[in-house]
Design an enzyme around this catalytic site. Sequence first.
Site, PDB file in Angstrom:
ATOM      1  CB  ALA A  35      -0.907  -0.012   1.223  1.00  0.00           C
ATOM      2  CB  ILE A  61      -3.438  -6.895   2.712  1.00  0.00           C
ATOM      3  CG1 ILE A  61      -3.498  -6.010   3.964  1.00  0.00           C
ATOM      4  CG2 ILE A  61      -2.008  -7.107   2.254  1.00  0.00           C
ATOM      5  CD1 ILE A  61      -2.926  -6.680   5.202  1.00  0.00           C
ATOM      6  CB  THR A 133       5.957 -10.211  16.171  1.00  0.00           C
ATOM      7  OG1 THR A 133       6.784  -9.732  17.224  1.00  0.00           O
ATOM      8  CG2 THR A 133       4.499 -10.005  16.605  1.00  0.00           C
ATOM      9  CG  ASP A 134       9.805 -11.818  19.694  1.00  0.00           C
ATOM     10  OD1 ASP A 134       9.235 -10.761  19.366  1.00  0.00           O
ATOM     11  OD2 ASP A 134      11.003 -11.855  20.055  1.00  0.00           O
ATOM     12  CD  GLU A 135       6.736  -6.479  20.047  1.00  0.00           C
ATOM     13  OE1 GLU A 135       5.718  -5.933  20.481  1.00  0.00           O
ATOM     14  OE2 GLU A 135       7.715  -5.860  19.599  1.00  0.00           O
ATOM     15  CE1 TYR A 159       3.376  -5.222  14.872  1.00  0.00           C
ATOM     16  CE2 TYR A 159       4.592  -5.899  16.834  1.00  0.00           C
ATOM     17  CZ  TYR A 159       4.368  -5.977  15.467  1.00  0.00           C
ATOM     18  OH  TYR A 159       5.123  -6.830  14.701  1.00  0.00           O
ATOM     19  CE  LYS A 163       2.357  -9.428  12.824  1.00  0.00           C
ATOM     20  NZ  LYS A 163       2.382  -9.356  11.321  1.00  0.00           N
ATOM     21  CG  ASN A 189      13.764  -9.265  11.378  1.00  0.00           C
ATOM     22  OD1 ASN A 189      13.802  -9.701  10.246  1.00  0.00           O
ATOM     23  ND2 ASN A 189      13.198  -9.963  12.354  1.00  0.00           N
ATOM     24  CB  VAL A 215      18.296   4.756  26.406  1.00  0.00           C
ATOM     25  CG1 VAL A 215      18.113   3.410  27.107  1.00  0.00           C
ATOM     26  CG2 VAL A 215      19.463   4.697  25.421  1.00  0.00           C
ATOM     27  NE  ARG A 223      12.003  -5.468  22.697  1.00  0.00           N
ATOM     28  CZ  ARG A 223      11.534  -5.301  23.937  1.00  0.00           C
ATOM     29  NH1 ARG A 223      12.047  -6.001  24.948  1.00  0.00           N
ATOM     30  NH2 ARG A 223      10.547  -4.453  24.176  1.00  0.00           N
ATOM     31  CG  ASP A 302      10.091   2.339  30.180  1.00  0.00           C
ATOM     32  OD1 ASP A 302      10.409   2.112  28.995  1.00  0.00           O
ATOM     33  OD2 ASP A 302      10.192   1.499  31.089  1.00  0.00           O
TER      34      ASP A 302
HETATM   35  P1  NAD Z   1       7.564  -2.266   7.872  1.00  0.00           P
HETATM   36  O1  NAD Z   1       6.707  -1.361   8.695  1.00  0.00           O
HETATM   37  O2  NAD Z   1       8.962  -1.868   7.551  1.00  0.00           O
HETATM   38  O3  NAD Z   1       6.845  -2.577   6.473  1.00  0.00           O
HETATM   39  C1  NAD Z   1       5.483  -2.865   6.374  1.00  0.00           C
HETATM   40  C2  NAD Z   1       5.114  -2.800   4.902  1.00  0.00           C
HETATM   41  O4  NAD Z   1       3.714  -3.132   4.789  1.00  0.00           O
HETATM   42  C3  NAD Z   1       5.287  -1.410   4.281  1.00  0.00           C
HETATM   43  O5  NAD Z   1       5.898  -1.535   3.018  1.00  0.00           O
HETATM   44  C4  NAD Z   1       3.862  -0.894   4.149  1.00  0.00           C
HETATM   45  O6  NAD Z   1       3.688   0.016   3.070  1.00  0.00           O
HETATM   46  C5  NAD Z   1       3.090  -2.193   3.926  1.00  0.00           C
HETATM   47  N1  NAD Z   1       1.677  -2.082   4.311  1.00  0.00           N
HETATM   48  C6  NAD Z   1       1.188  -1.552   5.460  1.00  0.00           C
HETATM   49  N2  NAD Z   1      -0.160  -1.612   5.444  1.00  0.00           N
HETATM   50  C7  NAD Z   1      -0.520  -2.220   4.286  1.00  0.00           C
HETATM   51  C8  NAD Z   1      -1.750  -2.600   3.702  1.00  0.00           C
HETATM   52  N3  NAD Z   1      -2.921  -2.341   4.329  1.00  0.00           N
HETATM   53  N4  NAD Z   1      -1.759  -3.218   2.510  1.00  0.00           N
HETATM   54  C9  NAD Z   1      -0.580  -3.472   1.864  1.00  0.00           C
HETATM   55  N5  NAD Z   1       0.623  -3.123   2.352  1.00  0.00           N
HETATM   56  C10 NAD Z   1       0.658  -2.507   3.556  1.00  0.00           C
HETATM   57  O7  NAD Z   1       7.517  -3.667   8.619  1.00  0.00           O
HETATM   58  P2  NAD Z   1       8.668  -4.752   8.810  1.00  0.00           P
HETATM   59  O8  NAD Z   1       9.507  -4.372   9.965  1.00  0.00           O
HETATM   60  O9  NAD Z   1       9.291  -5.021   7.489  1.00  0.00           O
HETATM   61  O10 NAD Z   1       7.789  -6.008   9.266  1.00  0.00           O
HETATM   62  C11 NAD Z   1       7.245  -6.908   8.300  1.00  0.00           C
HETATM   63  C12 NAD Z   1       6.429  -7.953   9.030  1.00  0.00           C
HETATM   64  O11 NAD Z   1       7.257  -8.644   9.955  1.00  0.00           O
HETATM   65  C13 NAD Z   1       5.269  -7.390   9.844  1.00  0.00           C
HETATM   66  O12 NAD Z   1       4.172  -8.261   9.712  1.00  0.00           O
HETATM   67  C14 NAD Z   1       5.784  -7.378  11.277  1.00  0.00           C
HETATM   68  O13 NAD Z   1       4.718  -7.536  12.191  1.00  0.00           O
HETATM   69  C15 NAD Z   1       6.670  -8.596  11.261  1.00  0.00           C
HETATM   70  N6  NAD Z   1       7.796  -8.560  12.202  1.00  0.00           N
HETATM   71  C16 NAD Z   1       8.698  -7.541  12.170  1.00  0.00           C
HETATM   72  C17 NAD Z   1       9.788  -7.576  13.029  1.00  0.00           C
HETATM   73  C18 NAD Z   1      10.840  -6.501  13.034  1.00  0.00           C
HETATM   74  O14 NAD Z   1      11.762  -6.551  13.855  1.00  0.00           O
HETATM   75  N7  NAD Z   1      10.785  -5.512  12.153  1.00  0.00           N
HETATM   76  C19 NAD Z   1       9.950  -8.636  13.933  1.00  0.00           C
HETATM   77  C20 NAD Z   1       8.948  -9.619  13.978  1.00  0.00           C
HETATM   78  C21 NAD Z   1       7.903  -9.602  13.071  1.00  0.00           C
HETATM   79  O1  DAU Z   2      10.143  -8.458  18.743  1.00  0.00           O
HETATM   80  C1  DAU Z   2       9.746  -8.263  17.429  1.00  0.00           C
HETATM   81  C2  DAU Z   2       9.279  -6.831  17.238  1.00  0.00           C
HETATM   82  O2  DAU Z   2      10.447  -6.027  17.214  1.00  0.00           O
HETATM   83  C3  DAU Z   2       8.469  -6.631  15.958  1.00  0.00           C
HETATM   84  O3  DAU Z   2       7.296  -7.384  16.024  1.00  0.00           O
HETATM   85  C4  DAU Z   2       8.134  -5.148  15.740  1.00  0.00           C
HETATM   86  O4  DAU Z   2       7.490  -4.982  14.491  1.00  0.00           O
HETATM   87  C5  DAU Z   2       9.444  -4.378  15.742  1.00  0.00           C
HETATM   88  O5  DAU Z   2       9.167  -2.989  15.630  1.00  0.00           O
HETATM   89  C6  DAU Z   2      10.222  -4.643  17.032  1.00  0.00           C
HETATM   90  O6  DAU Z   2       9.524  -4.118  18.188  1.00  0.00           O
HETATM   91  P1  DAU Z   2      10.306  -3.417  19.386  1.00  0.00           P
HETATM   92  O7  DAU Z   2       9.373  -2.544  20.103  1.00  0.00           O
HETATM   93  O8  DAU Z   2      11.063  -4.414  20.186  1.00  0.00           O
HETATM   94  O9  DAU Z   2      11.386  -2.576  18.515  1.00  0.00           O
HETATM   95  P2  DAU Z   2      11.916  -1.076  18.644  1.00  0.00           P
HETATM   96  O10 DAU Z   2      13.047  -0.936  17.682  1.00  0.00           O
HETATM   97  O11 DAU Z   2      10.829  -0.066  18.582  1.00  0.00           O
HETATM   98  O12 DAU Z   2      12.506  -1.057  20.123  1.00  0.00           O
HETATM   99  C7  DAU Z   2      13.516  -1.971  20.515  1.00  0.00           C
HETATM  100  C8  DAU Z   2      13.792  -1.725  21.994  1.00  0.00           C
HETATM  101  O13 DAU Z   2      14.412  -0.442  22.129  1.00  0.00           O
HETATM  102  C9  DAU Z   2      12.545  -1.666  22.853  1.00  0.00           C
HETATM  103  O14 DAU Z   2      12.841  -2.214  24.125  1.00  0.00           O
HETATM  104  C10 DAU Z   2      12.253  -0.179  22.987  1.00  0.00           C
HETATM  105  C11 DAU Z   2      13.640   0.438  22.958  1.00  0.00           C
HETATM  106  N1  DAU Z   2      13.724   1.790  22.333  1.00  0.00           N
HETATM  107  C12 DAU Z   2      13.162   1.981  21.117  1.00  0.00           C
HETATM  108  C13 DAU Z   2      13.236   3.213  20.505  1.00  0.00           C
HETATM  109  C14 DAU Z   2      12.594   3.453  19.149  1.00  0.00           C
HETATM  110  C15 DAU Z   2      14.419   2.805  22.987  1.00  0.00           C
HETATM  111  O15 DAU Z   2      14.951   2.605  24.101  1.00  0.00           O
HETATM  112  N2  DAU Z   2      14.501   4.013  22.374  1.00  0.00           N
HETATM  113  C16 DAU Z   2      13.927   4.284  21.162  1.00  0.00           C
HETATM  114  O16 DAU Z   2      14.009   5.435  20.671  1.00  0.00           O
END
Ligand code: NAD
Ligand code: DAU
Length: 365
Positions: A35, A61, A133-135, A159, A163, A189, A215, A223, A302
């Site tokens: 999208a 989607i 996700t593990d969340e 979130y 999921k 990731n 932080v 994580r 926090d």
């Molecule tokens: P992201 O936010 O970088 O990308 C999401 C993508 O989905 C974007 O390209 C966005 O345009 C598209 N999108 C959003 N809404 C949409 C819709 N309604 N229709 C079509 N496309 C749409 O996300 P990411 O970090 O690449 O994560 C990808 C997947 O992996 C997600 O399902 C997320 O829950 C899961 N995941 C991410 C992490 C992480 O650490 N990033 C960890 C565990 C699981």
């Molecule tokens: O565990 C998988 C998840 O990891 C995915 O499902 C989510 O899509 C992905 O965004 C990620 O979630 P988190 O919340 O763990 O990721 P984030 O990078 O936002 O934060 C990682 C850790 O760092 C978390 O404990 C919050 C902390 N944080 C985050 C930000 C953005 C900070 O301390 N400062 C910050 O500015």
Amino acid sequence: MSRLLVTGGAGFIGANFVHHWLRQHPSDRVVVLDALTYAGNPENLATLQGSASLRFVQGDIGDTPRIEALLREESIDTIVHFAAESHVDRSIHGPDAFIATNVVGTHGLLKAARQVWLQEGLAPAHRFHHVSTDEVYGSLGPDDPGFSEATQYQPNSPYSASKAASDHLVRAYHHTYGLAVTTSNCSNNYGPFHFPEKLIPLMIVNILHGRPLPVYGDGRNVRDWLHVSDHCRGIELVLGQGRPGEVYNIGGGAECENIALVKLLCRVADEAFAEDPQLRARYPQSPAAAGNAASLITHVKDRAGHDRRYAIDCGKIERELGYRAQVKLEAGIRDTFAWYVANPGWWQRVMDGSYRNWLATNYGR
Ligand code: NAD
Ligand code: DAU
């Protein structure tokens, strides 16, 4: 030859997966449906532009009729579903989009797959792979074992709740209708194309600009960091050999407290600046130029409901599919830092006005 529909393929993990898949399976067909929300960026696929194997479609989607038409027109036999609203902080400030995309949108996609693959019988051998996700498992205590596929769901943020709901819908479409689904639940990731609202890329960009490194809380949240290339390999294994109806947890085997990770990033930055005079000239405002990036570390309020610890037990995917995480955390962080230094145009373009406005409105920075 497989014909894949990759949802969210212009986002962080989706784009990495598309690159990985076409390197490993160059004769397959990949249709990306995205999208293009704030997190979607066609530039992530730019080096594949012109490839006869890839088609990009901008769409939602939740648009079931459009997806049904795409599945028929492209004879899709495999859906790899990444599309989602993915940022926990955004889900705290505005949960509606998370329900719309992650729950209702995923259901729209499942309905299309059921209609075309099962009711019209167009793909007797098919696979719907759901990326989760593990969340969904909630938060661990310091000595708890890692999340396994049998861990009870206890999502704590809008979130993770959205999921979790999508995981249940995927499971139900297998149990009730016989859709051949698999689900993977992975840990955090990191790597190229990671949107700089998430911890690692945000810290890298802020180090380069000499901005504070925010932080959350005491920084002792843990994580389990997974390099995106290992995640892509894990999904490839599940698509190839995973059993329909099964769930596979994918982790990096790299648990780390946030504060330790931020300090590692600071050390990597200090070393890179010390070795490269050009970097010092490009970013003179960065304390890394004086070997002191860590002076930017600032503890801030926090996150609401902040989960304390995530860790993954990868035993099942290791035993059944031969998965091993290959990228060690420090090496992966060095590569990631180098990628952001080499691609300033990419992150400057994605950090446009709307992102900065969102940060300023919600966090005053
Ligand atoms: P992201 O936010 O970088 O990308 C999401 C993508 O989905 C974007 O390209 C966005 O345009 C598209 N999108 C959003 N809404 C949409 C819709 N309604 N229709 C079509 N496309 C749409 O996300 P990411 O970090 O690449 O994560 C990808 C997947 O992996 C997600 O399902 C997320 O829950 C899961 N995941 C991410 C992490 C992480 O650490 N990033 C960890 C565990 C699981
Ligand atoms: O565990 C998988 C998840 O990891 C995915 O499902 C989510 O899509 C992905 O965004 C990620 O979630 P988190 O919340 O763990 O990721 P984030 O990078 O936002 O934060 C990682 C850790 O760092 C978390 O404990 C919050 C902390 N944080 C985050 C930000 C953005 C900070 O301390 N400062 C910050 O500015």
